[in-house]
Write a protein that holds these residues in place. Structure first.
Motif, PDB file in Angstrom:
ATOM      1  N   VAL A 160       0.846  -1.199   0.000  1.00 57.14           N
ATOM      2  CA  VAL A 160       0.000   0.000   0.000  1.00 57.14           C
ATOM      3  C   VAL A 160       0.878   1.244   0.000  1.00 57.14           C
ATOM      4  CG1 VAL A 160      -1.627   1.335   1.406  1.00 57.14           C
ATOM      5  CG2 VAL A 160      -1.921  -1.155   1.173  1.00 57.14           C
ATOM      6  N   ALA A 161       1.871   1.227   0.891  1.00 56.32           N
ATOM      7  CA  ALA A 161       2.735   2.402   1.033  1.00 56.32           C
ATOM      8  C   ALA A 161       3.559   2.647  -0.227  1.00 56.32           C
ATOM      9  CB  ALA A 161       3.655   2.204   2.230  1.00 56.32           C
ATOM     10  N   ARG A 162       4.056   1.584  -0.828  1.00 51.70           N
ATOM     11  CA  ARG A 162       4.888   1.754  -2.022  1.00 51.70           C
ATOM     12  C   ARG A 162       4.095   2.381  -3.168  1.00 51.70           C
ATOM     13  NH1 ARG A 162       7.400  -3.420  -0.958  1.00 51.70           N
ATOM     14  NH2 ARG A 162       9.370  -2.974   0.074  1.00 51.70           N
ATOM     15  N   LEU A 163       2.856   1.907  -3.329  1.00 53.14           N
ATOM     16  CA  LEU A 163       2.035   2.447  -4.412  1.00 53.14           C
ATOM     17  C   LEU A 163       1.816   3.938  -4.222  1.00 53.14           C
ATOM     18  CD1 LEU A 163      -0.024   1.966  -6.853  1.00 53.14           C
ATOM     19  CD2 LEU A 163      -1.751   2.108  -5.044  1.00 53.14           C
ATOM     20  N   LEU A 164       1.385   4.318  -3.011  1.00 53.71           N
ATOM     21  CA  LEU A 164       0.979   5.706  -2.814  1.00 53.71           C
ATOM     22  C   LEU A 164       2.179   6.634  -2.711  1.00 53.71           C
ATOM     23  CD1 LEU A 164      -2.006   5.236  -0.365  1.00 53.71           C
ATOM     24  CD2 LEU A 164      -2.073   5.641  -2.815  1.00 53.71           C
ATOM     25  N   LYS A 165       3.237   6.180  -2.048  1.00 53.92           N
ATOM     26  CA  LYS A 165       4.373   7.053  -1.804  1.00 53.92           C
ATOM     27  C   LYS A 165       5.247   7.198  -3.054  1.00 53.92           C
ATOM     28  CE  LYS A 165       7.657   7.921   1.895  1.00 53.92           C
ATOM     29  NZ  LYS A 165       8.498   7.300   2.910  1.00 53.92           N
ATOM     30  N   ASN A 166       5.480   6.065  -3.743  1.00 50.80           N
ATOM     31  CA  ASN A 166       6.376   6.100  -4.894  1.00 50.80           C
ATOM     32  C   ASN A 166       5.645   6.298  -6.213  1.00 50.80           C
ATOM     33  OD1 ASN A 166       8.108   5.410  -2.878  1.00 50.80           O
ATOM     34  ND2 ASN A 166       8.282   3.258  -3.507  1.00 50.80           N
ATOM     35  N   GLY A 167       4.318   6.099  -6.201  1.00 46.83           N
ATOM     36  CA  GLY A 167       3.572   6.245  -7.441  1.00 46.83           C
ATOM     37  C   GLY A 167       3.868   5.143  -8.440  1.00 46.83           C
ATOM     38  N   ARG A 168       4.248   3.994  -7.936  1.00 41.75           N
ATOM     39  CA  ARG A 168       4.529   2.877  -8.845  1.00 41.75           C
ATOM     40  C   ARG A 168       3.867   1.623  -8.306  1.00 41.75           C
ATOM     41  NH1 ARG A 168      10.809   3.543 -10.291  1.00 41.75           N
ATOM     42  NH2 ARG A 168      10.913   1.603  -9.163  1.00 41.75           N
ATOM     43  N   TYR A 169       3.413   0.781  -9.243  1.00 42.23           N
ATOM     44  CA  TYR A 169       2.800  -0.473  -8.791  1.00 42.23           C
ATOM     45  C   TYR A 169       3.904  -1.343  -8.178  1.00 42.23           C
ATOM     46  CZ  TYR A 169       0.053  -4.772  -8.725  1.00 42.23           C
ATOM     47  OH  TYR A 169      -0.610  -5.891  -8.324  1.00 42.23           O
ATOM     48  N   PRO A 170       3.768  -1.724  -6.908  1.00 39.08           N
ATOM     49  CA  PRO A 170       4.850  -2.450  -6.237  1.00 39.08           C
ATOM     50  C   PRO A 170       4.929  -3.891  -6.703  1.00 39.08           C
ATOM     51  CG  PRO A 170       2.968  -2.218  -4.780  1.00 39.08           C
ATOM     52  CD  PRO A 170       2.599  -1.510  -6.045  1.00 39.08           C
ATOM     53  N   THR A 171       6.131  -4.380  -6.888  1.00 34.40           N
ATOM     54  CA  THR A 171       6.283  -5.757  -7.362  1.00 34.40           C
ATOM     55  C   THR A 171       7.202  -6.576  -6.463  1.00 34.40           C
ATOM     56  OG1 THR A 171       8.102  -5.079  -8.773  1.00 34.40           O
ATOM     57  CG2 THR A 171       5.921  -5.164  -9.777  1.00 34.40           C
ATOM     58  N   ARG A 172       7.668  -5.980  -5.369  1.00 34.54           N
ATOM     59  CA  ARG A 172       8.615  -6.699  -4.521  1.00 34.54           C
ATOM     60  C   ARG A 172       7.872  -7.619  -3.563  1.00 34.54           C
ATOM     61  NH1 ARG A 172      13.383  -4.248  -0.885  1.00 34.54           N
ATOM     62  NH2 ARG A 172      12.009  -5.048   0.708  1.00 34.54           N
ATOM     63  N   ARG A 173       8.357  -8.802  -3.412  1.00 33.36           N
ATOM     64  CA  ARG A 173       7.750  -9.746  -2.474  1.00 33.36           C
ATOM     65  C   ARG A 173       8.836 -10.501  -1.735  1.00 33.36           C
ATOM     66  NH1 ARG A 173       2.950  -9.128  -0.352  1.00 33.36           N
ATOM     67  NH2 ARG A 173       1.205 -10.064  -1.440  1.00 33.36           N
ATOM     68  N   VAL A 174       8.629 -10.722  -0.436  1.00 32.24           N
ATOM     69  CA  VAL A 174       9.501 -11.625   0.314  1.00 32.24           C
ATOM     70  C   VAL A 174       8.720 -12.915   0.523  1.00 32.24           C
ATOM     71  CG1 VAL A 174      10.771 -12.003   2.441  1.00 32.24           C
ATOM     72  CG2 VAL A 174      10.681  -9.720   1.431  1.00 32.24           C
ATOM     73  N   ILE A 175       9.300 -14.011   0.118  1.00 30.34           N
ATOM     74  CA  ILE A 175       8.620 -15.307   0.180  1.00 30.34           C
ATOM     75  C   ILE A 175       9.416 -16.262   1.062  1.00 30.34           C
ATOM     76  CG2 ILE A 175       7.763 -17.253  -1.213  1.00 30.34           C
ATOM     77  CD1 ILE A 175       6.544 -15.086  -2.633  1.00 30.34           C
TER      78      ILE A 175
END
Lengths: 395, 452
Positions: free
Chosen positions: B254-269
């Motif tokens: 949520v934060a990455r989308l709104l703060k950076n203006g980019r669809y976030p794609t990072r995931r920790v699995i």
């Protein structure tokens, strides 16, 4: 292992669909799963792992815990027979004599019970339920060693068919099947079954009847005592001292006499989480509370049985066996934990009441358990109502 | 500011000690060749495709939306060409596969500063989350479907940890992202007045417990940290049932989308399980291929790959992709062979809830497989399921009520409180599909409610 596997693999086509013995697949499956666990895996959706425990193992464990009682039953039956016949009681002759009395009873119970189970499984196309193997062992242990084999066959048939199968098999019965069979014999053949006199099997041993055969069981001795406060004394006088009753070397039904072994069994069952400790403690509390209460109520005019020390009720007759192995049958007991306390307490209490006040039935445990089996759904219903009231509703 | 900390003690639950716990390391993986979106693994939606095979997409291009509510939009986790649209039975869209191009382009979304966050109106904020493809990460109890953007929830639960084996612990995905997380919390605070940040009371050894944020801690075994379980132990009125929840890692999204203006794609699995060669945590892309996460890939005939945890997850193949909601890959032996004389095995290394096997005395982590360990039988009222149910349902009675068609009775039993944790099915010695039955009944009830 490979040879057994090959054997089952070659037999499988006969029992699978299209094969000649297709109808009897449940029998094949039951036999195979004794040697090889199922290779079925969990579904594509979670949970992906399942407990290692299945019903087979669950009931096999109970069967294992019953084994000491079975062997003691063999020993005791032989011991009483040889003693009554006036033959010296050495270990091996006793075992041999006991085996000749008990094994036919157990084998008939298993044979007839299994036949019914296979028949129902084949007709209804359901797997053979493991409950049978337990029922067919519990039932003969509650029988007198003198029971004729045709009565054994009749009893187990009644227990399996009317106590269980017509309701849909293990898990759907509301009565304990072993006790249902036992109760059937009790009422159908009261002369041999009620326990007015002791049971000593003498088949195969030379017929030298001695007085002991007509002696009374502890329950009858206790009921027949005439003076208040002397019940314990008359029990001791008849040879039923506390230690005899506790260790169980006296004429009684095959597997139920040894309080010690039942106690060990009950503790193991509770430690392993198989038997509900709530039921067992409820049972014991019920007996003690009712016994003490009767002690308090007893007057010189009331039956002297009322003055018996309540601990005696726990070691006399089939109480210990019934509490450890019969009342704890989860299927015929209520589901809910609170209801199980009440259920146990009522069984203990009713056992004492039937023994003390009902002249027709010397033993009360069987009837108490069956009666509470019938009331178990009601106990569940009531407890459930209170329990569900506490939930915050969703809708 | 004085913070009120509440602790809930959850007595019931069950966590088998499984071997193959992921190491605490976080291993960054090289970029995968392709990524995918998996509509079939989003419950309750009916996807309407907005791309076709061969289309060029950017990170953040709309791939599909829900036919029932087109505000539920799902964006592309990668930039490149739509290589394949995999269809399952009855033309169910299983995966939209995107071959990544070396120079990925990204759709630009409006950036939001911390100051703007305080002034933006709630509908505008919701709108940004929806068009940014992040809204589906916020889900609603009791059905665990995507939250209704038009309502204000009584509370939002943020699950920092998840005790299901094996999930990413909070300290691993939070490391270096503390500011982002703080920003995400501010966003969620705009959505509801009440935010529960829930973390386990005793974090792992040497780690801070649930960071400095938790205002709700709990003790207990799996699934104590589940928002449904926490809600059940907190709620006093029926109104609170419709609370929302989001996982800690998704707060970062949520934060990455709104703060950076980019669809976030990072995931920790988290990659774990007794058959996983190298059990550890990996940092990779949203929708990465399953095979990409494992090195080496264990043999598929004897191994099961589970995306999303042992209890909740789906079976996948190495060709599949990790879904939007999944942050774990568990690799277990399939166990599809007939074990010789299993009935007589004392069971020193057999995981079990009961105390019937010797493993009750064995303190070690035990290897579990996916064998069902027995055939289905009728319920014998052993009460194992009721003794583990974290929300005090009597699963065996609720199950019988459902089979008898008594929906009202099942509801009274707490059908909607069920968190679908799966432990009742797991411990059942009769191998009854309790969770599945309850889950199906819940879904049917939801459908009935929505249509009526």
């Amino acid at each position: 292992m490979n040879r057994i596997k090959r054997f089952f693999d070659t037999q499988r086509p006969r029992f699978s669909s299209g094969g000649k013995l297709e109808k009897w697949y449940p029998f094949f499956e039951a036999m195979e799963t004794v040697f090889f666990a199922s290779d079925q895996v969990t579904g594509r959706q979670g949970p992906h792992i399942r407990d290692s425990l299945d019903l087979k193992r669950y009931l096999a464990t109970v069967l294992l815990i019953l084994m000491p009682l079975f062997f003691f039953g063999v020993y005791n039956a032989g011991y009483q027979a040889l003693r009554a016949a006036g033959i010296p009681v050495d270990f091996w002759p006793v075992i041999l004599a006991g085996a000749r009395i008990v094994l036919p009873i157990v084998l008939v119970s298993y044979g007839v019970g299994f036949a019914w189970e296979i028949l129902f499984a084949a007709v209804r196309q359901h797997p053979i339920s493991e409950g049978l193997f337990l029922t067919a062992m519990l039932f003969p242990l509650t029988l007198p060693p003198t029971t004729p084999l045709w009565q054994v066959a009749l009893g187990i048939s009644f227990g399996i068919v009317l106590g269980k199968e017509i309701f849909g098999g293990t898990g759907r019965n509301f009565l304990n099947p072993a006790l249902t069979g036992r109760a059937f014999l009790y009422f159908a053949y009261p002369a041999q079954m009620t326990g007015d006199t002791v049971w000593i099997a003498l088949n195969g041993i030379k017929e030298t009847a001695v007085d002991a055969i007509t002696a009374a069981t502890p329950l009858v001795v206790a009921a027949a005592t005439h003076t208040a406060g002397t019940v314990e004394k008359s029990l001791t006088g008849a040879g039923y001292t506390v230690s005899t009753l506790f260790f169980g070397l006296y004429p009684d039904s095959i597997g139920a006499s040894s309080t010690l072994l039942c106690l060990i069994g009950a503790i193991l069952l509770m430690l392993m989480g198989i038997a509900s400790y709530r039921i067992i403690f409820g049972d014991i509390l019920g007996v003690l509370a009712t016994g003490f209460f009767l002690n308090l109520l007893a007057t010189p005019a009331s039956p002297p049985y009322m003055t018996l020390n309540p601990f005696y009720h726990l070691i006399m007759g089939g109480t210990a066996f019934g509490f450890a192995f019969m009342s704890t049958d989860p299927v015929s007991a209520p589901d809910l934990h609170t209801a199980r306390w009440i259920y146990g307490f009522a069984i203990g209490s009713l056992t004492v009441l039937i023994r003390v006040f009902n002249p027709a039935f010397p033993e009360g445990i069987m009837l108490a358990i069956l009666f509470m089996n019938v009331l178990a759904p009601l106990l569940d219903h009531i407890t459930l109502r209170f329990r569900l009231k506490k939930r915050v509703p969703n809708v | 500011m004085r913070r009120l900390m509440k602790t809930i003690h959850i007595k019931k639950g069950y966590l088998p000690r499984l071997a193959g716990v992921p190491a605490d390391t976080l291993k960054p993986l090289p970029p995968p060749g392709r990524v995918a979106a998996c509509p079939a693994r989003i419950p309750f939606i009916k996807p309407r495709l907005r791309v076709k095979k061969g289309d060029h997409v950017q990170v953040g291009t709309l791939l599909y939306e829900d036919k029932q509510d087109s505000r539920f939009q799902f964006l592309s986790p990668g930039g490149g060409r739509v290589e394949d649209i995999r269809l399952g039975p009855r033309r169910r869209v299983e995966a939209i596969v995107i071959a990544l191009s070396p120079d990925e382009k990204r759709v630009a979304f409006p950036e939001l500063s911390k100051l703007q966050l305080e002034t933006i109106s709630r509908p505008d904020l919701v709108e940004r989350l929806c068009t940014g493809g992040i809204w589906p990460l916020i889900r609603a109890l009791p059905f665990r479907d995507i939250a209704d953007p038009d309502t204000v929830p009584p509370a939002i639960f943020i699950s920092m940890d998840n005790q299901e084996p094996f999930q990413v612990p909070a300290d691993i995905y939070l490391k270096g992202n503390e500011d982002l997380f703080e920003f995400g919390l501010h966003v969620l605070k705009r959505l509801s007045d009440k935010i529960y940040i829930a973390g386990a009371k005793s974090g792992r050894a040497g780690q801070p417990d649930a960071g400095r944020w938790a205002n709700l801690t709990y003790t207990g075994k799996y699934p104590a940290g589940d928002p449904g379980v926490l809600l059940y132990h907190l709620k006093n009125t029926p109104d609170e049932n419709n609370s929302w929840f989001i996982t800690g890692q998704d707060v970062l999204m949520v934060a990455r989308l709104l703060k950076n203006g980019r669809y976030p794609t990072r995931r920790v699995i988290a990659v774990g399980g007794s058959a996983a060669g190298d059990a550890c945590h990996v940092q990779t892309r949203l929708g990465a291929p399953i095979a990409h996460l494992m090195d080496p890939v264990p043999d598929a005939t004897t191994t099961r790959y589970v995306a999303g945890g042992v209890f909740h997850g789906h079976t996948v193949t190495p060709d599949d992709f990790i879904g939007l909601y999944e942050t774990a890959l568990t690799v277990l032996p399939e166990g599809n062979e007939k074990e010789f004389l299993a009935l007589f095995n004392p069971g020193w290394r057999k995981p079990t809830y009961s105390r019937i096997y010797l493993s009750a005395l064995n303190p070690a982590d035990l290897p579990a497989n996916c064998n069902r360990h027995g055939d289905e039988r009728a319920c014998i009222a052993c009460m194992h399921c009721a003794d583990v149910c974290p929300v005090d349902i009597l699963p065996q009675l609720a199950y019988k009520a459902i089979l008898a068609g008594e929906v009202e009775e099942a509801l009274a039993h707490g059908l909607l409180d069920c968190v679908e944790c799966g432990i009742c099915t797991c411990v059942c010695p009769s191998k009854i599909e309790l969770t599945e039955t309850l889950k199906t009944a819940r879904a049917a009830y939801r459908k009935e409610q929505r249509c009526g």
